[in-house]
Scaffold this motif. Sequence first.
Motif, PDB file in Angstrom:
ATOM      1  N   VAL A  70       0.839  -1.200   0.000  1.00  0.00           N
ATOM      2  CA  VAL A  70       0.000   0.000   0.000  1.00  0.00           C
ATOM      3  C   VAL A  70       0.871   1.246   0.000  1.00  0.00           C
ATOM      4  O   VAL A  70       1.845   1.336   0.752  1.00  0.00           O
ATOM      5  N   TYR A  71       0.504   2.191  -0.854  1.00  0.00           N
ATOM      6  CA  TYR A  71       1.131   3.507  -0.866  1.00  0.00           C
ATOM      7  C   TYR A  71       0.140   4.477  -0.215  1.00  0.00           C
ATOM      8  O   TYR A  71      -0.986   4.640  -0.692  1.00  0.00           O
ATOM      9  N   GLU A  72       0.564   5.087   0.889  1.00  0.00           N
ATOM     10  CA  GLU A  72      -0.309   6.001   1.632  1.00  0.00           C
ATOM     11  C   GLU A  72       0.299   7.398   1.635  1.00  0.00           C
ATOM     12  O   GLU A  72       1.514   7.562   1.815  1.00  0.00           O
ATOM     13  N   VAL A  73      -0.549   8.404   1.461  1.00  0.00           N
ATOM     14  CA  VAL A  73      -0.116   9.797   1.500  1.00  0.00           C
ATOM     15  C   VAL A  73      -0.724  10.473   2.721  1.00  0.00           C
ATOM     16  O   VAL A  73      -1.925  10.344   2.976  1.00  0.00           O
ATOM     17  N   GLY A  74       0.093  11.185   3.482  1.00  0.00           N
ATOM     18  CA  GLY A  74      -0.394  11.951   4.619  1.00  0.00           C
ATOM     19  C   GLY A  74      -0.942  11.107   5.750  1.00  0.00           C
ATOM     20  O   GLY A  74      -2.086  11.310   6.167  1.00  0.00           O
ATOM     21  N   PRO A  75      -0.151  10.157   6.293  1.00  0.00           N
ATOM     22  CA  PRO A  75      -0.664   9.299   7.362  1.00  0.00           C
ATOM     23  C   PRO A  75      -0.939  10.018   8.674  1.00  0.00           C
ATOM     24  O   PRO A  75      -1.698   9.529   9.501  1.00  0.00           O
ATOM     25  N   GLY A  76      -0.331  11.196   8.875  1.00  0.00           N
ATOM     26  CA  GLY A  76      -0.566  11.932  10.121  1.00  0.00           C
ATOM     27  C   GLY A  76      -0.162  11.107  11.325  1.00  0.00           C
ATOM     28  O   GLY A  76       0.930  10.517  11.360  1.00  0.00           O
ATOM     29  N   PRO A  77      -1.025  11.000  12.333  1.00  0.00           N
ATOM     30  CA  PRO A  77      -0.687  10.199  13.517  1.00  0.00           C
ATOM     31  C   PRO A  77      -0.782   8.692  13.284  1.00  0.00           C
ATOM     32  O   PRO A  77      -0.442   7.902  14.167  1.00  0.00           O
ATOM     33  N   GLY A  78      -1.274   8.271  12.110  1.00  0.00           N
ATOM     34  CA  GLY A  78      -1.229   6.850  11.771  1.00  0.00           C
ATOM     35  C   GLY A  78      -2.507   6.068  11.971  1.00  0.00           C
ATOM     36  O   GLY A  78      -2.457   4.835  12.046  1.00  0.00           O
ATOM     37  N   GLY A  79      -3.648   6.736  12.011  1.00  0.00           N
ATOM     38  CA  GLY A  79      -4.906   6.012  12.210  1.00  0.00           C
ATOM     39  C   GLY A  79      -5.204   5.029  11.077  1.00  0.00           C
ATOM     40  O   GLY A  79      -5.427   3.840  11.304  1.00  0.00           O
ATOM     41  N   LEU A  80      -5.194   5.519   9.850  1.00  0.00           N
ATOM     42  CA  LEU A  80      -5.432   4.644   8.701  1.00  0.00           C
ATOM     43  C   LEU A  80      -4.273   3.664   8.531  1.00  0.00           C
ATOM     44  O   LEU A  80      -4.476   2.503   8.170  1.00  0.00           O
ATOM     45  N   THR A  81      -3.064   4.122   8.822  1.00  0.00           N
ATOM     46  CA  THR A  81      -1.882   3.256   8.710  1.00  0.00           C
ATOM     47  C   THR A  81      -2.038   2.018   9.579  1.00  0.00           C
ATOM     48  O   THR A  81      -1.715   0.893   9.159  1.00  0.00           O
ATOM     49  N   ARG A  82      -2.521   2.191  10.786  1.00  0.00           N
ATOM     50  CA  ARG A  82      -2.750   1.053  11.684  1.00  0.00           C
ATOM     51  C   ARG A  82      -3.705   0.046  11.046  1.00  0.00           C
ATOM     52  O   ARG A  82      -3.467  -1.164  11.089  1.00  0.00           O
ATOM     53  N   ALA A  83      -4.782   0.555  10.475  1.00  0.00           N
ATOM     54  CA  ALA A  83      -5.782  -0.338   9.865  1.00  0.00           C
ATOM     55  C   ALA A  83      -5.188  -1.105   8.693  1.00  0.00           C
ATOM     56  O   ALA A  83      -5.474  -2.291   8.503  1.00  0.00           O
ATOM     57  N   LEU A  84      -4.355  -0.440   7.904  1.00  0.00           N
ATOM     58  CA  LEU A  84      -3.729  -1.091   6.754  1.00  0.00           C
ATOM     59  C   LEU A  84      -2.781  -2.203   7.211  1.00  0.00           C
ATOM     60  O   LEU A  84      -2.756  -3.298   6.644  1.00  0.00           O
ATOM     61  N   LEU A  85      -2.012  -1.910   8.258  1.00  0.00           N
ATOM     62  CA  LEU A  85      -1.073  -2.903   8.786  1.00  0.00           C
ATOM     63  C   LEU A  85      -1.806  -4.061   9.446  1.00  0.00           C
ATOM     64  O   LEU A  85      -1.422  -5.226   9.302  1.00  0.00           O
ATOM     65  N   GLU A  86      -2.865  -3.747  10.155  1.00  0.00           N
ATOM     66  CA  GLU A  86      -3.666  -4.806  10.799  1.00  0.00           C
ATOM     67  C   GLU A  86      -4.284  -5.736   9.757  1.00  0.00           C
ATOM     68  O   GLU A  86      -4.482  -6.924  10.012  1.00  0.00           O
ATOM     69  N   ALA A  87      -4.565  -5.193   8.577  1.00  0.00           N
ATOM     70  CA  ALA A  87      -5.134  -6.007   7.503  1.00  0.00           C
ATOM     71  C   ALA A  87      -4.086  -6.882   6.824  1.00  0.00           C
ATOM     72  O   ALA A  87      -4.425  -7.718   5.991  1.00  0.00           O
ATOM     73  N   GLY A  88      -2.816  -6.667   7.163  1.00  0.00           N
ATOM     74  CA  GLY A  88      -1.751  -7.518   6.630  1.00  0.00           C
ATOM     75  C   GLY A  88      -0.865  -6.876   5.585  1.00  0.00           C
ATOM     76  O   GLY A  88      -0.005  -7.553   5.000  1.00  0.00           O
ATOM     77  N   ALA A  89      -1.043  -5.585   5.342  1.00  0.00           N
ATOM     78  CA  ALA A  89      -0.301  -4.920   4.274  1.00  0.00           C
ATOM     79  C   ALA A  89       1.115  -4.528   4.700  1.00  0.00           C
ATOM     80  O   ALA A  89       1.412  -4.386   5.895  1.00  0.00           O
ATOM     81  N   THR A  90       1.945  -4.310   3.697  1.00  0.00           N
ATOM     82  CA  THR A  90       3.199  -3.577   3.846  1.00  0.00           C
ATOM     83  C   THR A  90       2.914  -2.168   3.338  1.00  0.00           C
ATOM     84  O   THR A  90       2.341  -2.004   2.247  1.00  0.00           O
ATOM     85  N   VAL A  91       3.286  -1.148   4.106  1.00  0.00           N
ATOM     86  CA  VAL A  91       2.889   0.224   3.800  1.00  0.00           C
ATOM     87  C   VAL A  91       4.109   1.105   3.550  1.00  0.00           C
ATOM     88  O   VAL A  91       5.052   1.111   4.343  1.00  0.00           O
ATOM     89  N   ILE A  92       4.070   1.826   2.437  1.00  0.00           N
ATOM     90  CA  ILE A  92       5.035   2.892   2.165  1.00  0.00           C
ATOM     91  C   ILE A  92       4.254   4.188   2.284  1.00  0.00           C
ATOM     92  O   ILE A  92       3.313   4.431   1.504  1.00  0.00           O
ATOM     93  N   ALA A  93       4.584   4.989   3.280  1.00  0.00           N
ATOM     94  CA  ALA A  93       3.815   6.202   3.571  1.00  0.00           C
ATOM     95  C   ALA A  93       4.681   7.439   3.351  1.00  0.00           C
ATOM     96  O   ALA A  93       5.819   7.498   3.822  1.00  0.00           O
ATOM     97  N   VAL A  94       4.129   8.423   2.654  1.00  0.00           N
ATOM     98  CA  VAL A  94       4.812   9.691   2.432  1.00  0.00           C
ATOM     99  C   VAL A  94       4.169  10.744   3.321  1.00  0.00           C
ATOM    100  O   VAL A  94       2.949  10.953   3.264  1.00  0.00           O
ATOM    101  N   GLU A  95       4.989  11.383   4.146  1.00  0.00           N
ATOM    102  CA  GLU A  95       4.473  12.366   5.106  1.00  0.00           C
ATOM    103  C   GLU A  95       5.297  13.654   5.020  1.00  0.00           C
ATOM    104  O   GLU A  95       6.523  13.633   5.187  1.00  0.00           O
TER     105      GLU A  95
END
Length: 280
Positions: free
Chosen positions: A47-72
């Motif tokens: 998953v490519y995520e833009v603007g994760p901020g404090p990481g609310g959506l990031t947590r959900a993506l990781l909990e779902a099993g993804a590897t996340v590349i986030a640009v902040e």
Amino acid sequence: MSLPPLRDVIARYGLAAKKSLGQNFLLDLNLTARIARGAGVGPGSVVYEVGPGPGGLTRALLEAGATVIAVEKDDRCIEALAEVDAAWPGRLTVVPADALKVDEAELLGGTKALVVANLPYNVSTVLLAKWLSQPVWPPFFTSLTLMFQREVADRITAAPGNKEFGRLSVLSQWRSVPRRLFDIPPSAFVPQPKITSTVVHFTVLPEPVAPSELRDLKTVVDAAFNQRRKMLRSSLKGIGVDSEKLIEGAGIDPTRRAEVLSVAQFCALARSLNRLRAGD
């Protein structure tokens, strides 16, 4: 490792949302999990995520099993995201950068990603246009699942004949199939925006709806919608070719207006423009 509530993270790191960055943090973990499901995120997803901020959506993506590349872009969030990284070792990469300037294909190293993001409102349509205007197609992503102001979602998904149908509709529907997933009320965010948000999922088409050079398509779409109340024979006069020949070459009634044309008809206009510019 259990993570603290997002409100505690925001307080501890002084992450008051910045209006200049268009920030509105989504704290409802049920909604972030719903976004991840709507994006089709599962074990093994990149998953490519833009603007994760404090990481609310990031947590959900990781909990779902993804590897996340986030640009902040906001340096204040980097330390807070380090806690999320520690909870899922090796599965989160945070890149401190401006998403408008990132070469995503290079960053991902050829890997195809799902783009999932609660986009800052002030750059949402600019980023969408950037991603849908990729010079190489199919692009670096297989789908987009993005949050917009509801009014923007209306424009993205509008059909020809609808008053909301315009430039963004054509660009979105030329290379993808956009579909509204659900609305999110202002109360789900900190701070609360004054508008309702909508999550939209874009399924990437392997080939555009109809062939066209992107430059030519943008030219005819911009001209047509700059004077959307005028007939095509008038609205297309300023693009440097004979508008009558342009429209005739596309097989379209010159008395029609921009908002009633299909995406395929705009592509026909673009191809006609290309031929006229080439001197055919």
